[in-house]
Design a protein around this motif. Sequence first.
Motif, PDB file in Angstrom:
ATOM      1  N   ILE A   1       0.870  -1.170   0.000  1.00 37.64           N
ATOM      2  CA  ILE A   1       0.000   0.000   0.000  1.00 37.64           C
ATOM      3  C   ILE A   1       0.909   1.222   0.000  1.00 37.64           C
TER       4      ILE A   1
ATOM      5  N   ASN B   1      -5.725   4.707   0.584  1.00 42.32           N
ATOM      6  CA  ASN B   1      -6.020   3.772   1.672  1.00 42.32           C
ATOM      7  C   ASN B   1      -6.993   4.377   2.678  1.00 42.32           C
TER       8      ASN B   1
ATOM      9  N   SER C   1     -10.544   2.465   3.259  1.00 43.54           N
ATOM     10  CA  SER C   1     -10.859   1.956   4.595  1.00 43.54           C
ATOM     11  C   SER C   1     -12.037   2.709   5.209  1.00 43.54           C
TER      12      SER C   1
ATOM     13  N   GLU D   1     -15.056   1.216   3.632  1.00 42.35           N
ATOM     14  CA  GLU D   1     -15.227  -0.098   4.252  1.00 42.35           C
ATOM     15  C   GLU D   1     -15.897   0.004   5.615  1.00 42.35           C
TER      16      GLU D   1
ATOM     17  N   ARG E   1     -10.751  -7.638   1.683  1.00 42.20           N
ATOM     18  CA  ARG E   1     -10.847  -6.185   1.767  1.00 42.20           C
ATOM     19  C   ARG E   1     -10.152  -5.604   0.552  1.00 42.20           C
TER      20      ARG E   1
ATOM     21  N   ARG F   1      -7.851  -3.034  -1.374  1.00 40.81           N
ATOM     22  CA  ARG F   1      -6.730  -2.133  -1.172  1.00 40.81           C
ATOM     23  C   ARG F   1      -6.091  -1.808  -2.533  1.00 40.81           C
TER      24      ARG F   1
ATOM     25  N   LEU G   1      -2.964  -1.653  -4.433  1.00 41.32           N
ATOM     26  CA  LEU G   1      -1.629  -2.214  -4.251  1.00 41.32           C
ATOM     27  C   LEU G   1      -0.739  -1.914  -5.454  1.00 41.32           C
TER      28      LEU G   1
ATOM     29  N   LEU H   1      -1.841  -6.903   5.055  1.00 42.05           N
ATOM     30  CA  LEU H   1      -2.224  -5.683   4.354  1.00 42.05           C
ATOM     31  C   LEU H   1      -3.716  -5.396   4.459  1.00 42.05           C
TER      32      LEU H   1
ATOM     33  N   THR I   1      -5.140   0.366   7.750  1.00 43.61           N
ATOM     34  CA  THR I   1      -6.242   1.291   7.544  1.00 43.61           C
ATOM     35  C   THR I   1      -5.764   2.732   7.618  1.00 43.61           C
TER      36      THR I   1
END
Length: 429
Positions: free
Chosen positions: A159, A165, A169, A172, A247, A249, A251, A276, A280
């Motif tokens: 990340i 991010n 998050s 999420e 989740r 992310r 990358l 990873l 968060t």
Amino acid sequence: MTKPLRIALAGLGTVGGGVIRLIDANNALIARRAGRPIEIVAISARDRAKDRGVDLSRFAWVDDTTALAHHDDADVVVELIGGSDGPALALARSTLAAGKGFVTANKAMIAHHGLELARAAEKAGAALKFEAAVAGGIPVIKGLREGAAANEIARVYGILNGTCNFILSKMEAEGRDFAEVLAEAQALGFAESDPTFDIDGIDAAHKLSILSSIAFGTQPAFGDVVASGIRHVIAADIAEAAALGYRIRLLGIAEDSPHGLFQRVHPHLVPVSHPLAHVTGATNAVVAEGNFVGRLLFQGAGAGDGPTASAVVADLIDIARGEFGPAFAMPADALASHAPADSGDRRARAYVRFTVTDKVGVLAEIAAAMRDAGVSIESLIQRGAMPDGSVLVAIVTHEGPERSVAQALEKLRGSQSLVGQPMWMHILS
């Protein structure tokens, strides 16, 4: 008394002010660790009158930033201006040509011009250091260049952008959509007013190309990084990923092989069992896999005045000690030039989300395109109608070549059944 290392500082923004405050606060400790004092003697910025919350009257002011390279009292120049070209690059070239050390937090400049600058530094016998260019205060460059120097690195990934991010998050945790969370990130200062470099993956691509060069001993190849960002991720994707045990992310992933150098920045579904998945907020994290050391995880604050200033001053301490070598861990002429790998040959599982019209035959059309391209479907999920009458369809594939998924999506291009473009995300393995 041991002669101090004298610094000329270009750029007095958030990080520049942080460097001054850090040296002021920890000057005695820094001197003990460096073996001699480190002191700022000259500064330059666009606006001399701006209040930056620190006393600048003790430093010589230089209006022409590039003139810092030839300032008689300076041993090292620190560049915190930014930008891949322009004044930052002119200052870097002039400083190294003058045989002085150069420290920067400028990932764009290193990604685009790092090889040229590394050669100039070696020719001049000068230090070129850029720990702060990747992942803020996390010592990942030092970790790869020094701590893991004896290892063959199979893969480096992570990340690399705190803004993305933070957004993912937040989506999420609160079930909100991208545009709403982006606006909040901008209000909080986590995202720029023009967030393109962050949310489209360009910032992460700059950092990945630097990490890739150090990890694999290859020439920096930013132009070969395939980058896409998170602007098309929706709350429903986050929810589907969670239901499947993942989740999302953003990358950056790099691998070197006999088939070429693979470098890509892309949203991924990350298993909840992977470290990873639990990173968060605006945090960065990098994973490197070495053949003897195993998996290394570097995690911490990836931006901000304190963490980035910490990395800048750590580079200065190394220079004060006389501890510096080739910028990319080996001499510039030893860095290999590898062609980009064909991602179509990579085998992986994928998540593909379609927004479709609510009519008979849509699922059969999608399934037929997947079948004809040789894609094996592991699961297919259809959700109820959206307010506009469209329906979300999510597919998870079995492991197979990426080329097959691309071919299936190409077969569906222009279909009257699809509303907008499909969202394709890779599943981290």
